[in-house]
Design an enzyme around this catalytic site. Structure first.
Site, mmCIF file in Angstrom:
data_model
loop_
_atom_site.group_PDB
_atom_site.id
_atom_site.type_symbol
_atom_site.label_atom_id
_atom_site.label_comp_id
_atom_site.label_asym_id
_atom_site.label_seq_id
_atom_site.Cartn_x
_atom_site.Cartn_y
_atom_site.Cartn_z
ATOM 1 N N SER A 9 -12.933 2.977 28.937
ATOM 2 C CA SER A 9 -13.176 1.531 28.925
ATOM 3 C C SER A 9 -13.139 1.004 30.349
ATOM 4 C CB SER A 9 -12.089 0.838 28.087
ATOM 5 O OG SER A 9 -12.081 -0.546 28.402
ATOM 6 N N HIS A 32 -17.373 2.548 27.474
ATOM 7 C CA HIS A 32 -16.975 1.504 26.523
ATOM 8 C C HIS A 32 -16.892 0.174 27.268
ATOM 9 C CE1 HIS A 32 -14.831 0.188 22.838
ATOM 10 N NE2 HIS A 32 -14.054 -0.515 23.650
ATOM 11 N N ASP A 34 -16.102 -3.715 27.038
ATOM 12 C CA ASP A 34 -15.386 -4.712 26.236
ATOM 13 C C ASP A 34 -15.884 -6.116 26.551
ATOM 14 O OD1 ASP A 34 -13.401 -3.183 24.699
ATOM 15 O OD2 ASP A 34 -12.677 -2.575 26.679
ATOM 16 N N MET A 36 -15.470 -9.987 25.699
ATOM 17 C CA MET A 36 -14.513 -10.920 25.081
ATOM 18 C C MET A 36 -14.912 -12.356 25.397
ATOM 19 S SD MET A 36 -10.932 -9.107 26.071
ATOM 20 C CE MET A 36 -10.736 -7.315 26.086
ATOM 21 N N HIS A 65 -18.268 -3.049 22.781
ATOM 22 C CA HIS A 65 -17.275 -3.510 21.806
ATOM 23 C C HIS A 65 -17.210 -5.025 21.926
ATOM 24 C CE1 HIS A 65 -12.702 -3.646 20.655
ATOM 25 N NE2 HIS A 65 -13.461 -4.171 19.721
ATOM 26 N N MET A 67 -15.842 -8.340 21.151
ATOM 27 C CA MET A 67 -14.708 -9.104 20.614
ATOM 28 C C MET A 67 -15.082 -10.577 20.749
ATOM 29 S SD MET A 67 -11.783 -6.721 22.251
ATOM 30 C CE MET A 67 -12.982 -5.972 23.344
ATOM 31 N N MET A 136 -9.015 -0.385 15.462
ATOM 32 C CA MET A 136 -8.240 -0.793 16.633
ATOM 33 C C MET A 136 -6.803 -0.277 16.496
ATOM 34 S SD MET A 136 -10.189 -2.297 18.782
ATOM 35 C CE MET A 136 -8.910 -2.795 19.941
ATOM 36 N N PHE A 142 -6.456 -7.002 25.335
ATOM 37 C CA PHE A 142 -5.937 -6.567 26.632
ATOM 38 C C PHE A 142 -5.809 -5.048 26.694
ATOM 39 C CE2 PHE A 142 -4.470 -10.809 25.750
ATOM 40 C CZ PHE A 142 -4.795 -11.486 26.927
ATOM 41 N N GLY A 143 -6.011 -4.517 27.908
ATOM 42 C CA GLY A 143 -5.772 -3.102 28.137
ATOM 43 C C GLY A 143 -4.281 -2.867 28.377
ATOM 44 N N GLY A 144 -3.896 -1.606 28.406
ATOM 45 C CA GLY A 144 -2.532 -1.245 28.791
ATOM 46 C C GLY A 144 -1.462 -1.485 27.744
ATOM 47 N N ASP A 174 -9.269 2.767 19.560
ATOM 48 C CA ASP A 174 -9.308 2.024 20.822
ATOM 49 C C ASP A 174 -7.981 1.308 21.029
ATOM 50 O OD1 ASP A 174 -9.950 0.457 23.011
ATOM 51 O OD2 ASP A 174 -11.439 -0.770 21.960
ATOM 52 N N GLY A 175 -7.295 1.668 22.115
ATOM 53 C CA GLY A 175 -6.051 1.006 22.465
ATOM 54 C C GLY A 175 -4.887 1.963 22.530
ATOM 55 N N GLY A 176 -4.304 2.086 23.715
ATOM 56 C CA GLY A 176 -3.117 2.918 23.878
ATOM 57 C C GLY A 176 -3.364 4.413 23.776
HETATM 58 C C1 DX5 Z 1 -8.634 -3.890 24.104
HETATM 59 C C2 DX5 Z 1 -9.906 -3.181 24.432
HETATM 60 C C3 DX5 Z 1 -9.739 -1.773 24.845
HETATM 61 C C4 DX5 Z 1 -8.907 -1.581 26.079
HETATM 62 C C5 DX5 Z 1 -8.220 -0.269 25.976
HETATM 63 O O1 DX5 Z 1 -8.907 -5.055 23.433
HETATM 64 O O2 DX5 Z 1 -10.766 -3.192 23.324
HETATM 65 O O3 DX5 Z 1 -10.991 -1.128 24.970
HETATM 66 O O4 DX5 Z 1 -9.623 -1.600 27.260
HETATM 67 O O5 DX5 Z 1 -7.360 -0.121 27.053
HETATM 68 P P1 DX5 Z 1 -6.170 0.941 27.052
HETATM 69 O O6 DX5 Z 1 -6.760 2.296 26.914
HETATM 70 O O7 DX5 Z 1 -5.521 0.718 28.367
HETATM 71 O O8 DX5 Z 1 -5.281 0.577 25.892
HETATM 72 ZN ZN ZN Z 2 -12.534 -1.928 23.291
#
Ligand code: DX5
Ligand code: ZN
Length: 226
Positions: A9, A32, A34, A36, A65, A67, A136, A142-144, A174-176
Site C-alpha cells: 500500500s 494497492h 487507498d 479516502m 481500494h 474508501m 478488512m 489509517f496505516g500502521g 488489508d491492515g496490520g
Molecule cells: C487502511 C488502508 C490500508 C493501509 C494498510 O485503511 O486500507 O491499505 O494502508 O497499512 P498497514 O499495512 O500499515 O496496516
Molecule cells: Zn487499503
C-alpha cells in the site's frame, strides 16, 4: 495451488516521490492505492487525477481500494481509467451487484470490501459477481494499526463458502499485515495480502515483499495440505 499475492500500500510511501516509491516495489504483484474521502473514513488521501498519473507510471498493475461514500456513483470512473482492479466498500454501495457488473463491463476486476464488523453472510450469494473479496483486518482509514484477530473466523467462513461453490474469488486482507500476521491470515484462507508499513517501513521494500511472499506461500501450502 492458490497463488499468494503481495500488494504493497502506497499509503505508507513518500507521497512527494511517488514515481520513485513505485520503482522500489517493482517485484510486487500489484500496488494497492487507498482512496479516502474524509467521509466514509475519517481521513483524506488522493482522488482520480492522481490515481491516473500513478497508473501511467507504475511498473505493476493498480489495485484501488475505494474508501469513499456513494461508491455506485464514483467507482466506475476508476475502471474507466484502466485500473486492473477496483474495490468498493459494501457499506458504501446501494446496488453492489449492479456496481460489480459495471466495473467488469468497463474492463476492471471487481472487488468488494467489508469493514471488520460487517458480516460476510448477506453477500455470499453474490460472490460469483466478484473477482476479489477484501476482508478488512483493521478499521479502514489509517496505516500502521494492529491486525484484528477477531476477523479470522470471517475469513475462514468466506473461504469455505467460496471453495464450496467452486468459484475462483480471491480473498484479500488489508491492515496490520506483517511477516507474523500473514501466517494466520493465509491459514484462515486469504491469498492476497496488502502491506503498507511492513513494506515501506522496511529498509529494503523489495526484500520485505519477498519475505512476506515466502511466509504467505508457506502458510498457503500448509493450509492446502491439511
Ligand atoms: C487502511 C488502508 C490500508 C493501509 C494498510 O485503511 O486500507 O491499505 O494502508 O497499512 P498497514 O499495512 O500499515 O496496516
Ligand atoms: Zn487499503
Amino acid at each position: 495451488m492458490t497463488q499468494c499475492c503481495i500488494n504493497p500500500s502506497i499509503l505508507s510511501a513518500d507521497f512527494v516521490n511517488l514515481e520513485a516509491e513505485l520503482k522500489r516495489i517493482s517485484n510486487a504483484d500489484a500496488v494497492h492505492v487507498d482512496v479516502m474521502d474524509n467521509h466514509f473514513v475519517p481521513n483524506l488521501t488522493i482522488g482520480l487525477p492522481v490515481v491516473q498519473r500513478i497508473q501511467a507510471v507504475s511498473p505493476v498493475p493498480l489495485d484501488a481500494h475505494l474508501m469513499i461514500a456513494d461508491a455506485d456513483r464514483w467507482a466506475p470512473g476508476f475502471a474507466d481509467a484502466g485500473l486492473a482492479s477496483v474495490t468498493f466498500h459494501a457499506e458504501a454501495s446501494i446496488a453492489p451487484i449492479k456496481l460489480a457488473r459495471e466495473l467488469r463491463n468497463r474492463g476492471a476486476k471487481a472487488g468488494m470490501a467489508l469493514r471488520p464488523s460487517t458480516p460476510v453472510e448477506p453477500y455470499l450469494d453474490m460472490m460469483s459477481e466478484l473477482d476479489m473479496l477484501l476482508i478488512m483486518t483493521v478499521e479502514p482509514g489509517f496505516g500502521g494499526q494492529a491486525f484484528l484477530d477477531v476477523t479470522l473466523p470471517k475469513i475462514r467462513r468466506a473461504r469455505a463458502a467460496i471453495d464450496g461453490s467452486g468459484i475462483g474469488v480471491a480473498i484479500q486482507v488489508d491492515g496490520g499485515i506483517t511477516e507474523e500476521t500473514i501466517t494466520r491470515a493465509a491459514e484462515a484462507g486469504a491469498n492476497v495480502f496488502v502491506a503498507g508499513s511492513a513494506v515501506y517501513g522496511a529498509e529494503d521494500p523489495g526484500a520485505a515483499i519477498d519475505r512476506l511472499r515466502e511466509a504467505g506461500s508457506r502458510s498457503l501450502r500448509n493450509a492446502t495440505a491439511e
